[in-house]
Design an enzyme around this catalytic site. Structure first.
Site, PDB file in Angstrom:
ATOM      1  N   GLU A 202       0.853  -1.070   0.127  1.00 54.76           N
ATOM      2  CA  GLU A 202      -0.152   0.088  -0.305  1.00 54.76           C
ATOM      3  C   GLU A 202       0.750   1.486  -0.130  1.00 54.76           C
ATOM      4  OE1 GLU A 202      -3.181  -0.239   2.935  1.00 54.76           O
ATOM      5  OE2 GLU A 202      -3.658  -2.262   2.151  1.00 54.76           O
ATOM      6  N   PRO A 219       3.855  -6.458 -10.044  1.00 51.80           N
ATOM      7  CA  PRO A 219       4.101  -6.129 -11.313  1.00 51.80           C
ATOM      8  C   PRO A 219       5.523  -4.844 -10.802  1.00 51.80           C
ATOM      9  CG  PRO A 219       2.207  -6.348 -11.608  1.00 51.80           C
ATOM     10  CD  PRO A 219       2.080  -6.482  -9.528  1.00 51.80           C
ATOM     11  N   HIS A 405     -17.439  -9.858   6.423  1.00 49.52           N
ATOM     12  CA  HIS A 405     -16.163  -9.206   6.478  1.00 49.52           C
ATOM     13  C   HIS A 405     -15.298  -9.930   7.635  1.00 49.52           C
ATOM     14  CE1 HIS A 405     -14.056  -5.705   8.222  1.00 49.52           C
ATOM     15  NE2 HIS A 405     -12.930  -6.301   7.318  1.00 49.52           N
ATOM     16  N   HIS A 406     -14.519 -10.666   7.502  1.00 47.27           N
ATOM     17  CA  HIS A 406     -13.348 -11.744   7.946  1.00 47.27           C
ATOM     18  C   HIS A 406     -11.809 -10.227   8.227  1.00 47.27           C
ATOM     19  CE1 HIS A 406     -15.856 -15.462   6.915  1.00 47.27           C
ATOM     20  NE2 HIS A 406     -16.038 -15.304   7.541  1.00 47.27           N
ATOM     21  N   GLU A 407     -12.378  -9.678   9.328  1.00 49.00           N
ATOM     22  CA  GLU A 407     -11.044  -9.418   9.879  1.00 49.00           C
ATOM     23  C   GLU A 407     -10.329 -10.349  10.528  1.00 49.00           C
ATOM     24  OE1 GLU A 407      -8.963  -5.967   8.956  1.00 49.00           O
ATOM     25  OE2 GLU A 407      -7.957  -6.856   9.507  1.00 49.00           O
ATOM     26  N   GLU A 486      -5.336  -6.953   1.910  1.00 49.52           N
ATOM     27  CA  GLU A 486      -3.957  -7.047   2.508  1.00 49.52           C
ATOM     28  C   GLU A 486      -3.928  -8.263   2.382  1.00 49.52           C
ATOM     29  OE1 GLU A 486      -6.321  -6.000   4.846  1.00 49.52           O
ATOM     30  OE2 GLU A 486      -5.785  -4.026   4.625  1.00 49.52           O
ATOM     31  N   GLU A 504      -7.836  -6.764  -2.624  1.00 55.65           N
ATOM     32  CA  GLU A 504      -6.537  -4.747  -2.271  1.00 55.65           C
ATOM     33  C   GLU A 504      -5.723  -5.058  -2.958  1.00 55.65           C
ATOM     34  OE1 GLU A 504      -5.778  -3.348   1.220  1.00 55.65           O
ATOM     35  OE2 GLU A 504      -7.186  -1.321   0.906  1.00 55.65           O
ATOM     36  N   GLU A 510      -8.992   3.789   0.865  1.00 53.67           N
ATOM     37  CA  GLU A 510      -8.938   4.580   2.008  1.00 53.67           C
ATOM     38  C   GLU A 510      -8.205   5.428   2.174  1.00 53.67           C
ATOM     39  OE1 GLU A 510      -8.668   0.651   4.089  1.00 53.67           O
ATOM     40  OE2 GLU A 510      -6.579   0.789   2.965  1.00 53.67           O
TER      41      GLU A 510
HETATM   42  C1  NOJ Z   1      -8.000  -2.660   5.585  1.00 51.29           C
HETATM   43  C2  NOJ Z   1      -9.147  -2.454   4.374  1.00 51.29           C
HETATM   44  O1  NOJ Z   1      -8.017  -2.338   3.499  1.00 51.29           O
HETATM   45  C3  NOJ Z   1     -10.596  -1.506   4.657  1.00 51.29           C
HETATM   46  O2  NOJ Z   1     -10.724  -1.601   4.138  1.00 51.29           O
HETATM   47  C4  NOJ Z   1     -10.871  -2.162   5.655  1.00 51.29           C
HETATM   48  O3  NOJ Z   1     -11.916  -1.568   6.252  1.00 51.29           O
HETATM   49  C5  NOJ Z   1     -10.032  -2.534   7.092  1.00 51.29           C
HETATM   50  N1  NOJ Z   1      -9.302  -2.899   7.073  1.00 51.29           N
HETATM   51  C6  NOJ Z   1     -10.764  -2.735   8.612  1.00 51.29           C
HETATM   52  O4  NOJ Z   1     -11.105  -4.412   7.749  1.00 51.29           O
HETATM   53 CA    CA Z   2      -5.866  -2.128   3.219  1.00 48.02          CA
END
Ligand code: NOJ
Ligand code: CA
Length: 706
Positions: A202, A219, A405-407, A486, A504, A510
């Site tokens: 990022e 790349p 959503h699985h953070e 990520e 991503e 963001e």
């Molecule tokens: C980073 C992600 O790119 C974003 O989209 C998300 O809202 C946050 N992490 C929390 O999971």
């Molecule tokens: Ca991110």
């Protein structure tokens, strides 16, 4: 014409100097060499040399094993693209496979076929290449060696190692170094992000001379000097192996650097194995890099059977409001994932034809410092504010699906132990898409081993690479597709695992909320020629309130509102978000119409024109209708572009609706100035696009009824 760089190599080969150079491993394929006086071609075929050309004959891959170590090289119309470059491996427990290798056999083949993508940027993909498999074995021990499988397409080449098991199928090998090099002109220009640092891809892209970086992710996009061809170095089919960063040993001498496991080993494999493909795309014009399918073609066909359940689409969600600090992921008065708020988004999605609603902060574990408390996340336990059963039923009634959503905050083991139950829950409730997330430093993914000891894995190390595939397989059992944040970079695995819809893996929208600094005005014109060469991106476009933190805050969108629409066409993703708050769309229904209309599944895609990091123009044809779409963006320089509409179907008239920058628009001073206009056009017309500083244009072409 043979350029100086190419001629130099030819001279060295003919003069027999290459083997002399080889005594120093660091100068084998790219030491500082004198300017050549005489230019001559290497002989067409000598013992120990093997070649393969692209179907059009312009690209030629050559392997020279006539000296002590094999070297590969690549020419384009006779000009050196990759000068003689090393191959091989070093291992922890046995001698390196590097020297004393000779060609024991070669096999050649040609291939020309077309295959269909279940979804994609184009429906049919042509796979046209010539192949050579070069068997390299040690002269001292013919059990040891590898085959190099090389495929030459008109738009680039790929090769991979197929390492033999040395007669011992159970032999475990620990690779400590992959020796592959890509030696390019030390005078090349490069567009790159750093391969080191805590972050996971990022970063804003930089344009410099090649020698300005010590390592870069792929790349990696380069242009050879004197307006030479564009090249992009990457990899395809990254499975059960570590991701490759390019380390610059000396100017122009790029070497594969694989992400290590916690014990420092780069890759561990048992028995015979193949590596990912090492790829080099080559094009006269920069857009030629984009109009290439070699990454997909080098991946294996779909292994998942019927994947008609994998659906592209558009979504909204409880997301941006957290990033601009209007609500929170965790508990409290401003918790975003409440029943009421989710219903509001579901109503909005249903009214405007969106397929999904993402809800972040729906589960337990977000309270406290969630960045560092990955072990706290539950993937089955909803927060008390979020009645998952009732909300799913409401969503199903409305014909909209909730997006899960699985953070993980990088705690792989915590996620892996809950994954089966988590996907089963979502499957039962009718979820079709899950966004995963791995917010953690790049070398800080937590894996608890069998002995209960915490190990730290890299985001693109072998373990994490395989983790993502395990997630895909588990999700597929419940007909769920994945959007990974990520992630490990894309290497075209969507062909083999079509439920890997998007990801991503770059600086997304963001950063415009809190990036300090936000994405630069040229960012999307950079992404198109760099990150996007690897595959789709969940950039989350469509911000209409361009200064969500107020006009004085540095964090804002550095682009015009028309450019936000253009991103839906420029940035390919089968799953695109309308990222802003519903009220900001309701305030601008005329512009919002384009987001509602634009498809995310294409019959054809063409990059028409562009310059890396400066501007780009795309045309894409809808898969479900005869309509075409065009998107163009520029950096912070305004520009007028004349685009022939030859992509439209000959002999038909279209109504083109343009969403463009207003006359005085500029991202800094007048980002909201726009105009919407319609005109009648056909394939014989040209259209002039007037792009403001940081501007863009989005066009929908609807076929007129006869
Ligand atoms: C980073 C992600 O790119 C974003 O989209 C998300 O809202 C946050 N992490 C929390 O999971
Ligand atoms: Ca991110």
């Amino acid at each position: 014409m043979i350029n100086r760089f190419n001629g130099l190599i030819a001279v060295l080969c003919c003069a027999g100097l290459v083997s002399a150079c080889l005594s120093d491993p660091d100068s084998a394929d790219g030491g500082v060499m004198p300017e050549p006086e005489v230019v001559s071609e290497p002989p067409a075929s000598v013992s120990g040399m093997a070649r393969v050309s692209s179907p059009d004959g312009a690209l030629e891959f050559m392997l020279d094993a006539s000296s002590s170590a094999p070297l590969w090289s690549l020419t384009y119309d006779g000009q050196t693209v990759i000068a003689p470059s090393a191959l091989g491996f070093r291992f922890a427990d046995e001698a390196a496979l590097e020297r004393g290798l000779s060609v024991t056999a070669t096999r050649e083949a040609s291939h020309d076929s077309e295959w269909e993508q279940p979804w994609g940027e184009r429906r049919f993909v042509r796979d046209h290449h010539n192949e050579i498999v070069i068997s390299l074995r040690e002269t001292s021990n013919d059990q040891r060696g590898f085959d190099l499988r090389v495929r030459a397409f008109d738009t680039g080449i790929g090769f991979r190692y197929e390492v033999t098991d040395g007669g011992n199928r159970d032999q475990t090998r620990r690779i400590t170094e992959e020796l592959t090099r890509f030696v390019v002109s030390p005078k090349a220009n490069a567009w790159w992000i750093p391969g080191t640092g805590w972050n996971r891809y990022e970063y804003p892209y930089q344009k410099t001379h090649i020698d300005a970086f010590s390592d870069a992710h792929t790349p990696l996009t380069l242009q050879l000097p004197d307006d030479g061809p564009y090249i992009a170095i990457h990899e395809a089919a990254l499975i059960d192996y570590s991701g490759m960063v390019l380390k610059q040993r000396r100017p122009g001498v790029l070497q594969a650097d694989l992400a290590p496991a916690p014990d420092g080993t780069k890759v561990t494999r048992t028995g015979a194995f193949t590596t990912p493909w090492r790829t080099v795309q080559v094009a006269r014009d920069a857009v030629g890099l984009i109009n290439s399918d070699i990454i997909l073609n080098l991946n294996a066909p779909n292994t998942m059977g019927d994947v008609s359940w994998v659906k592209p689409g558009k979504y909204v969600g409880i997301w941006w409001e957290m990033h601009i600090n209007r609500s929170t992921w965790g508990s409290g008065e401003r918790h975003g994932a409440t029943n009421e708020n989710t219903r509001r988004y579901l109503d909005f999605a249903a009214e405007h034809g969106f397929d999904g609603v993402l809800v972040e902060g729906w589960n337990t574990g977000w309270d406290g410092d969630w960045f560092f408390n990955g072990a706290e996340f539950s993937f089955t336990q909803a927060h008390p504010n979020f009645d998952i059963e009732a909300l799913s039923a409401y969503a199903n009634e409305k014909g909209v699906a909730l997006i899960g959503h699985h953070e993980t905050s990088g705690h792989l083991t915590n996620y892996e132990t809950q994954m089966a139950d988590a996907f089963a829950l979502y499957g039962r409730l009718g979820y079709r898409h899950v966004k995963t997330g791995y917010v953690a430093d790049v070398a800080d993914l937590v894996r608890v081993d069998a002995a209960g000891i915490e190990r730290r894995e890299w985001h693109y190390g072998q373990y994490a690479v395989n983790h993502h595939i395990r997630v895909l397989e588990e999700a597929a059992k419940h007909r769920i597709a994945i959007n990974a944040h990520e992630p490990v970079k894309d290497t075209g695995l969507r062909r083999t695992y079509p439920n890997w819809l998007t990801r991503e893996g770059a600086r997304g929208q963001e950063f415009n909320a809190w990036g300090n600094p936000p994405n630069p005005a040229e960012h999307v014109a950079m992404l198109a020629f760099t990150r996007m060469l690897s595959g789709p991106m969940d950039y989350t476009p469509g911000i209409f309130d361009l200064m969500p933190n107020g006009p004085d805050d540095e964090n804002r969108v550095r682009g015009t509102i028309a450019a936000q629409l253009a991103h839906y066409v420029v940035l390919y993703s089968p799953l695109h978000m309308a990222a802003d708050l519903p009220e900001n769309y309701e305030a601008r229904p005329d512009l919002f119409q384009f987001i509602k209309d634009v498809p995310t599944d294409w019959d054809r895609s063409i990059a028409l024109d562009g310059a890396v990091g400066e501007y780009v123009v795309f045309a894409r044809k809808d898969r479900a209708s005869p309509d075409w779409y065009l998107g163009a963006v520029t950096d912070d320089r305004p520009r007028d572009l004349v685009v022939p509409l030859t992509f439209l179907e000959e002999g038909r008239n279209y109504t083109a609706t343009l969403y463009r920058d207003g006359e005085n628009a500029s991202w800094r001073a007048a980002p909201y100035e726009y105009a919407i206009e319609s005109r009648r056009v056909s394939a014989d017309d040209r259209i002039t696009l007037n792009l403001a500083s940081g501007g863009g244009v989005a066009i929908r072409f609807v076929v007129e009824k006869e």
